[in-house]
Motif scaffolding. Sequence first.
Motif, PDB file in Angstrom:
ATOM      1  N   MET A 321       0.810  -1.161  -0.088  1.00 47.65           N
ATOM      2  CA  MET A 321       0.031   0.213   0.122  1.00 47.65           C
ATOM      3  C   MET A 321       0.727   1.245   0.063  1.00 47.65           C
ATOM      4  SD  MET A 321      -2.924   1.516   0.310  1.00 47.65           S
ATOM      5  CE  MET A 321      -4.297   0.372   0.833  1.00 47.65           C
ATOM      6  N   PRO A 322       0.408   2.192  -0.914  1.00 46.88           N
ATOM      7  CA  PRO A 322       1.316   3.543  -0.675  1.00 46.88           C
ATOM      8  C   PRO A 322       0.766   4.311   0.693  1.00 46.88           C
ATOM      9  CG  PRO A 322      -0.015   3.329  -2.699  1.00 46.88           C
ATOM     10  CD  PRO A 322      -0.493   2.250  -2.025  1.00 46.88           C
ATOM     11  N   LYS A 323       1.955   5.174   0.961  1.00 42.55           N
ATOM     12  CA  LYS A 323       1.824   5.677   2.278  1.00 42.55           C
ATOM     13  C   LYS A 323       0.557   6.317   2.686  1.00 42.55           C
ATOM     14  CE  LYS A 323       4.601   5.716   6.078  1.00 42.55           C
ATOM     15  NZ  LYS A 323       6.023   6.016   5.863  1.00 42.55           N
ATOM     16  N   ARG A 324      -0.056   7.037   1.538  1.00 46.45           N
ATOM     17  CA  ARG A 324      -1.034   7.746   1.734  1.00 46.45           C
ATOM     18  C   ARG A 324      -2.397   6.964   2.069  1.00 46.45           C
ATOM     19  NH1 ARG A 324      -3.562   8.498  -3.502  1.00 46.45           N
ATOM     20  NH2 ARG A 324      -2.112   7.601  -4.953  1.00 46.45           N
ATOM     21  N   GLY A 325      -2.457   5.574   1.967  1.00 49.89           N
ATOM     22  CA  GLY A 325      -3.602   4.534   1.947  1.00 49.89           C
ATOM     23  C   GLY A 325      -3.522   3.962   3.490  1.00 49.89           C
ATOM     24  N   LEU A 326      -2.506   4.496   4.388  1.00 50.84           N
ATOM     25  CA  LEU A 326      -2.297   3.861   5.691  1.00 50.84           C
ATOM     26  C   LEU A 326      -3.039   4.668   6.896  1.00 50.84           C
ATOM     27  CD1 LEU A 326       1.461   3.279   5.793  1.00 50.84           C
ATOM     28  CD2 LEU A 326      -0.171   1.595   5.077  1.00 50.84           C
ATOM     29  N   ASP A 327      -3.391   3.861   7.953  1.00 51.53           N
ATOM     30  CA  ASP A 327      -4.084   4.402   8.982  1.00 51.53           C
ATOM     31  C   ASP A 327      -3.291   5.169  10.049  1.00 51.53           C
ATOM     32  OD1 ASP A 327      -5.705   5.063  11.170  1.00 51.53           O
ATOM     33  OD2 ASP A 327      -6.885   3.108  11.327  1.00 51.53           O
ATOM     34  N   VAL A 328      -2.870   6.472   9.848  1.00 52.83           N
ATOM     35  CA  VAL A 328      -1.898   7.032  10.625  1.00 52.83           C
ATOM     36  C   VAL A 328      -2.510   6.961  12.190  1.00 52.83           C
ATOM     37  CG1 VAL A 328      -1.036   8.544   8.817  1.00 52.83           C
ATOM     38  CG2 VAL A 328      -3.049   9.565  10.416  1.00 52.83           C
ATOM     39  N   SER A 329      -3.815   7.025  12.624  1.00 57.61           N
ATOM     40  CA  SER A 329      -4.061   6.751  14.007  1.00 57.61           C
ATOM     41  C   SER A 329      -3.551   5.557  14.490  1.00 57.61           C
ATOM     42  CB  SER A 329      -5.716   6.941  13.868  1.00 57.61           C
ATOM     43  OG  SER A 329      -6.400   5.913  13.479  1.00 57.61           O
ATOM     44  N   LYS A 330      -3.396   4.614  13.674  1.00 53.89           N
ATOM     45  CA  LYS A 330      -2.860   3.487  14.636  1.00 53.89           C
ATOM     46  C   LYS A 330      -1.507   2.965  14.425  1.00 53.89           C
ATOM     47  CE  LYS A 330      -7.435   1.005  13.890  1.00 53.89           C
ATOM     48  NZ  LYS A 330      -8.208   0.329  12.845  1.00 53.89           N
ATOM     49  N   CYS A 331      -0.572   4.182  14.033  1.00 53.61           N
ATOM     50  CA  CYS A 331       0.853   4.309  13.857  1.00 53.61           C
ATOM     51  C   CYS A 331       1.115   3.051  12.683  1.00 53.61           C
ATOM     52  CB  CYS A 331       1.629   3.987  15.056  1.00 53.61           C
ATOM     53  SG  CYS A 331       1.197   5.472  16.193  1.00 53.61           S
ATOM     54  N   GLU A 332       0.249   3.018  11.883  1.00 54.97           N
ATOM     55  CA  GLU A 332       0.609   1.859  10.650  1.00 54.97           C
ATOM     56  C   GLU A 332       1.634   2.272   9.779  1.00 54.97           C
ATOM     57  OE1 GLU A 332      -2.019   0.002   6.987  1.00 54.97           O
ATOM     58  OE2 GLU A 332      -3.175   0.900   8.732  1.00 54.97           O
ATOM     59  N   ILE A 333       2.669   1.729   9.740  1.00 53.69           N
ATOM     60  CA  ILE A 333       3.767   2.385   8.746  1.00 53.69           C
ATOM     61  C   ILE A 333       3.729   1.672   7.633  1.00 53.69           C
ATOM     62  CG2 ILE A 333       5.306   3.595  10.497  1.00 53.69           C
ATOM     63  CD1 ILE A 333       7.293   1.203   9.992  1.00 53.69           C
ATOM     64  N   ALA A 334       3.431   0.417   7.168  1.00 53.98           N
ATOM     65  CA  ALA A 334       3.201  -0.369   6.064  1.00 53.98           C
ATOM     66  C   ALA A 334       2.029  -1.292   6.141  1.00 53.98           C
ATOM     67  CB  ALA A 334       4.488  -1.150   5.927  1.00 53.98           C
ATOM     68  N   ARG A 335       1.549  -1.533   4.911  1.00 55.58           N
ATOM     69  CA  ARG A 335       0.447  -2.526   4.904  1.00 55.58           C
ATOM     70  C   ARG A 335       0.697  -3.517   3.444  1.00 55.58           C
ATOM     71  NH1 ARG A 335      -5.623  -0.525   4.151  1.00 55.58           N
ATOM     72  NH2 ARG A 335      -4.723   0.861   5.847  1.00 55.58           N
ATOM     73  N   PHE A 336       0.684  -4.785   3.826  1.00 56.67           N
ATOM     74  CA  PHE A 336       0.845  -5.585   2.809  1.00 56.67           C
ATOM     75  C   PHE A 336      -0.145  -6.452   2.477  1.00 56.67           C
ATOM     76  CE2 PHE A 336       5.101  -4.856   4.314  1.00 56.67           C
ATOM     77  CZ  PHE A 336       5.997  -4.751   2.985  1.00 56.67           C
ATOM     78  N   PHE A 337      -0.599  -6.866   1.192  1.00 57.21           N
ATOM     79  CA  PHE A 337      -1.724  -7.701   0.852  1.00 57.21           C
ATOM     80  C   PHE A 337      -1.253  -8.833   0.431  1.00 57.21           C
ATOM     81  CE2 PHE A 337      -3.362  -3.508   1.427  1.00 57.21           C
ATOM     82  CZ  PHE A 337      -4.814  -3.682   1.517  1.00 57.21           C
ATOM     83  N   LYS A 338      -1.038 -10.062   1.306  1.00 57.94           N
ATOM     84  CA  LYS A 338      -0.487 -11.331   1.052  1.00 57.94           C
ATOM     85  C   LYS A 338      -1.267 -12.195   0.271  1.00 57.94           C
ATOM     86  CE  LYS A 338       1.187 -15.453   3.622  1.00 57.94           C
ATOM     87  NZ  LYS A 338       1.694 -15.986   4.920  1.00 57.94           N
ATOM     88  N   LEU A 339      -0.922 -12.799  -1.053  1.00 58.28           N
ATOM     89  CA  LEU A 339      -1.828 -13.533  -1.720  1.00 58.28           C
ATOM     90  C   LEU A 339      -1.559 -14.929  -1.322  1.00 58.28           C
ATOM     91  CD1 LEU A 339      -1.625 -12.261  -5.235  1.00 58.28           C
ATOM     92  CD2 LEU A 339      -3.232 -11.628  -3.258  1.00 58.28           C
ATOM     93  N   HIS A 340      -2.641 -15.833  -0.899  1.00 53.35           N
ATOM     94  CA  HIS A 340      -2.547 -17.236  -0.761  1.00 53.35           C
ATOM     95  C   HIS A 340      -3.288 -17.853  -1.793  1.00 53.35           C
ATOM     96  CE1 HIS A 340      -2.199 -16.872   3.808  1.00 53.35           C
ATOM     97  NE2 HIS A 340      -2.463 -15.751   3.636  1.00 53.35           N
ATOM     98  N   GLU A 341      -3.375 -19.315  -2.158  1.00 50.89           N
ATOM     99  CA  GLU A 341      -4.014 -19.868  -3.068  1.00 50.89           C
ATOM    100  C   GLU A 341      -5.499 -19.390  -3.438  1.00 50.89           C
ATOM    101  OE1 GLU A 341      -4.197 -24.446  -4.568  1.00 50.89           O
ATOM    102  OE2 GLU A 341      -2.979 -23.961  -2.998  1.00 50.89           O
TER     103      GLU A 341
END
Length: 471
Positions: A321-341
Amino acid sequence: MSRRVVRQSKFRHVFGQPVKADQMYEDIRVSKVTCDSSFCAVNPKFVAIIVESGGGGAFIVLPLAKTGRVDKNHPLVTGHTAPVLDIDWCPHNDNVIASASEDTTVMVWQIPDYVPVRNITEPVVTLEGHSKRVSIISWHPTARNVLLSAGCDNLVILWNVGTGEMLLALDDMHTDLIYNVGWNRNGSLLVTTCKDKKVRVIDPRKQQIIAEKTKPHDGTRPIRAIFVADGKIFTTGFSKMSERQLGLWDLNNFEEPIALQEMDTSNGVLLPFYDADSSIVYLCGKGDSSIRYFEITDEAPYVHYLNTYSSKEPQRGMGFMPKRGLDVSKCEIARFFKLHERKCEPIVMTVPRKSDLFQDDLYPDTPGPEPALEADEWLSGKDAEPILISLRDGYVPIKNRELKVVKKNILDSKPPPGPRRSHSTCESDFSQPALEEVLEEIRALKEMVQAQEKRISDLENKLCQFTNGTD
């Protein structure tokens, strides 16, 4: 006895956590194509995933909020005649995505804010110039409508998507298959890795290789390279003993690495994801079940191991996720979207903080959705740093900006600079009130259609919930 001094860093305690089960995206048939692409692209509005598709290539686009089980009849983006190999969201328009395919074409799509009823089959523009499959696409970070594509014909092409024209073709630079291509922060240089075991730094407008390193890693498996802060280059590859390595290089002295570290003996290619705001690089191996992350600094050993997020399931691909899509209120500094099968699982990286206030040190101003240059300005030799925005009050995605076809089919709502064109006789005969009345009527019809589309979508969701409940 000497006491080990622990290095001070605000990112020492970053930890990763998967979201709850109801926040995942379930029942998605993730593509099984053998390709080292990430198979997933995300932005503050949507998550897009390359999926299995009979008789052609397709990817699915889901609004971020549409979590849970995905209806098996959910519309896809179809149009390619062979499997899709790579997808990338436009950094300057959250409703525009490009796709590259085995059918040798690149297509650019407009995605509506509402969920469409049928498959999206008509791209806004199709870019044809490669003679073999296209496995890499990447938008320019600061110039509007500039898109890069690289194919198995060892060719890198730069396009102006707004006109559908080829701007530049970088041929005769790569003697073998291109593994990856990355822009620097202002889009003035490219770094590429190739099967001929060379890392090249290219000035695309001068069509010159300005630096080159043979065998940054001695192994035969694929190498990846990205630009990090201060123009340095970060690489991942393999040693002669097939151990996975990471390296940090200075362009001014490309012979010797600043840092070279061995990691493990797994055989999955490490995909690096870099956050320039925190100088953290995240390494995700295809087939791995972990994400390792490192902080890059000016102090030896320059690449500092922070931690590893581990899970039980291997990853088929990964979105970042680009930085502008993160939740700053929860101190989130990165968000990944992990693909399973069969699903996509968001993983949130957080810096633990006690205060609920906005953390200035974690969120410096970050690149926003406005381009700093037009395509022709960039082509003529201009460079510009990204236009930054503050995340203090969180980021609110901009409403759908349509790809407008104006004269040369220029994308986006911004008219080209220059004098206003004169009205034709047909336009001058049309009185202003009458024109406004027609426009108002069109607006009302648009709203009615969108309301009906939303109603159909809601009904489909209810029907889906009802059928799930009766199962």
